[in-house]
Scaffold this motif. Sequence first.
Motif, PDB file in Angstrom:
ATOM      1  N   LEU A  40      44.149  77.948 -12.072  1.00 50.68           N
ATOM      2  CA  LEU A  40      44.935  77.874 -10.844  1.00 50.68           C
ATOM      3  C   LEU A  40      44.966  79.228 -10.156  1.00 50.68           C
ATOM      4  O   LEU A  40      45.235  80.260 -10.777  1.00 50.68           O
ATOM      5  N   THR A  41      44.698  79.223  -8.829  1.00 50.03           N
ATOM      6  CA  THR A  41      44.923  80.396  -7.998  1.00 50.03           C
ATOM      7  C   THR A  41      45.880  80.000  -6.887  1.00 50.03           C
ATOM      8  O   THR A  41      45.942  78.840  -6.472  1.00 50.03           O
TER       9      THR A  41
ATOM     10  N   PRO B 154      43.685  84.278 -11.874  1.00 48.25           N
ATOM     11  CA  PRO B 154      43.981  82.860 -12.103  1.00 48.25           C
ATOM     12  C   PRO B 154      44.889  82.653 -13.311  1.00 48.25           C
ATOM     13  O   PRO B 154      44.858  83.424 -14.276  1.00 48.25           O
ATOM     14  N   LEU B 155      45.692  81.594 -13.234  1.00 50.28           N
ATOM     15  CA  LEU B 155      46.442  81.128 -14.393  1.00 50.28           C
ATOM     16  C   LEU B 155      45.623  80.032 -15.071  1.00 50.28           C
ATOM     17  O   LEU B 155      45.055  79.172 -14.399  1.00 50.28           O
TER      18      LEU B 155
ATOM     19  N   ALA C  86      50.085  76.406 -14.969  1.00 47.98           N
ATOM     20  CA  ALA C  86      50.117  75.860 -13.613  1.00 47.98           C
ATOM     21  C   ALA C  86      51.463  75.218 -13.328  1.00 47.98           C
ATOM     22  O   ALA C  86      52.021  75.360 -12.232  1.00 47.98           O
ATOM     23  N   ARG C  87      51.998  74.527 -14.310  1.00 50.38           N
ATOM     24  CA  ARG C  87      53.301  73.891 -14.132  1.00 50.38           C
ATOM     25  C   ARG C  87      54.395  74.935 -13.930  1.00 50.38           C
ATOM     26  O   ARG C  87      55.289  74.766 -13.085  1.00 50.38           O
ATOM     27  N   ALA C  88      54.350  76.026 -14.686  1.00 47.30           N
ATOM     28  CA  ALA C  88      55.351  77.088 -14.531  1.00 47.30           C
ATOM     29  C   ALA C  88      55.282  77.704 -13.134  1.00 47.30           C
ATOM     30  O   ALA C  88      56.313  78.028 -12.533  1.00 47.30           O
ATOM     31  N   TYR C  89      54.064  77.854 -12.622  1.00 48.06           N
ATOM     32  CA  TYR C  89      53.891  78.385 -11.265  1.00 48.06           C
ATOM     33  C   TYR C  89      54.538  77.453 -10.240  1.00 48.06           C
ATOM     34  O   TYR C  89      55.275  77.892  -9.346  1.00 48.06           O
TER      35      TYR C  89
ATOM     36  N   TRP D 272      41.743  74.842  -9.359  1.00 45.99           N
ATOM     37  CA  TRP D 272      42.796  74.301  -8.493  1.00 45.99           C
ATOM     38  C   TRP D 272      43.368  75.465  -7.708  1.00 45.99           C
ATOM     39  O   TRP D 272      43.852  76.434  -8.287  1.00 45.99           O
ATOM     40  N   GLU D 273      43.250  75.372  -6.413  1.00 50.26           N
ATOM     41  CA  GLU D 273      43.730  76.451  -5.557  1.00 50.26           C
ATOM     42  C   GLU D 273      44.810  75.902  -4.621  1.00 50.26           C
ATOM     43  O   GLU D 273      44.630  74.838  -4.020  1.00 50.26           O
TER      44      GLU D 273
END
Length: 316
Positions: free
Chosen positions: A213-214, A221-222, A228-231, A291-292
């Motif tokens: 994830l960006t 990236p994560l 991604a969920r925490a973001y 996933w951006e």
Amino acid sequence: MSQQGSRPTGAAAPGQGSGTGGAVEEFMAAYRAWGAAPTVAGYMKLFTPDGTLMDSGLGRPIGYRAIERQMEAVLTVVPDYRFDPFAVTVQDGGRVILVTARNTGTVTASGPTGPTRPAGSGESRGPSVAVDYLTRHRLLLRGPRVEQGRRYWDQTELFRPLSPGLPGLVHGLGPGAVLGDARPGRSHRRRQDAWNARDAAALVAGLPESVRLTGPGLDRPLIGRDSARAYLERFFSATHTLELTPGHRVHEGSTTFQEWVGGATVGPERRPVRYGVLERLTQDASGATEWELSFDTLDLVASATEIDRLRALLFG
């Protein structure tokens, strides 16, 4: 430079997407030429006379004259501004395109009488700082010109160099972040419903465990669904309500962009704003998924008074 200033993979080079057609190639050639030597007149040639533009921080789309004034303001405070539209994804034979661009330049904050005060006048001007950030542009073309545009970017990329104390929405987020409780029975809900319910667990449920994830505020990236969920949970903690509907979907090859547009109540004051989120999903040849997310965080971290102060600092 944050991750927002790094080039993502997975999108075609300008004018080289499959089935772009002559109009897209003509437009992208003009877009690149303008970006290498920006002028207000050249910018306006990219739009149809009835063209409109929606941008971060606006309450509604603006028309031709307002677009012109906006670019005049940009080139005043960033006289060495350069725009590199380095990737394009094409949909509907070129009617709808999604352009990713790098923006660079030196921003000079407004002095006591504004950024246009002549040099040598005896009045000091504000600090000058370099900026380097990415923007995404969903463009509806009529021939080789823009009939309707929407830009996705994080305004803090422009303002933070002038105001280093501006909070970061995801500051300190990393591996091991504490997750909220998942909402039972909702892992397969419609994506629109998941966005509007601010349901992070549902949004990541269909993604592979190794997803990268960006997004705004990330320097790198994560990796993984939990990160991604925490973001997303951090994002949702500052968006008290979301009322988004699907906008344009732009798909080419292994890359898909999806707009989500509408309204939100955001920030410490719970202000109602027009809001948009842009998703990009890309699967490479090895099966890895990127996933951006693109959205504005300025309204999420600053009050209306602070935003007015920042705009005055920059534009006078």
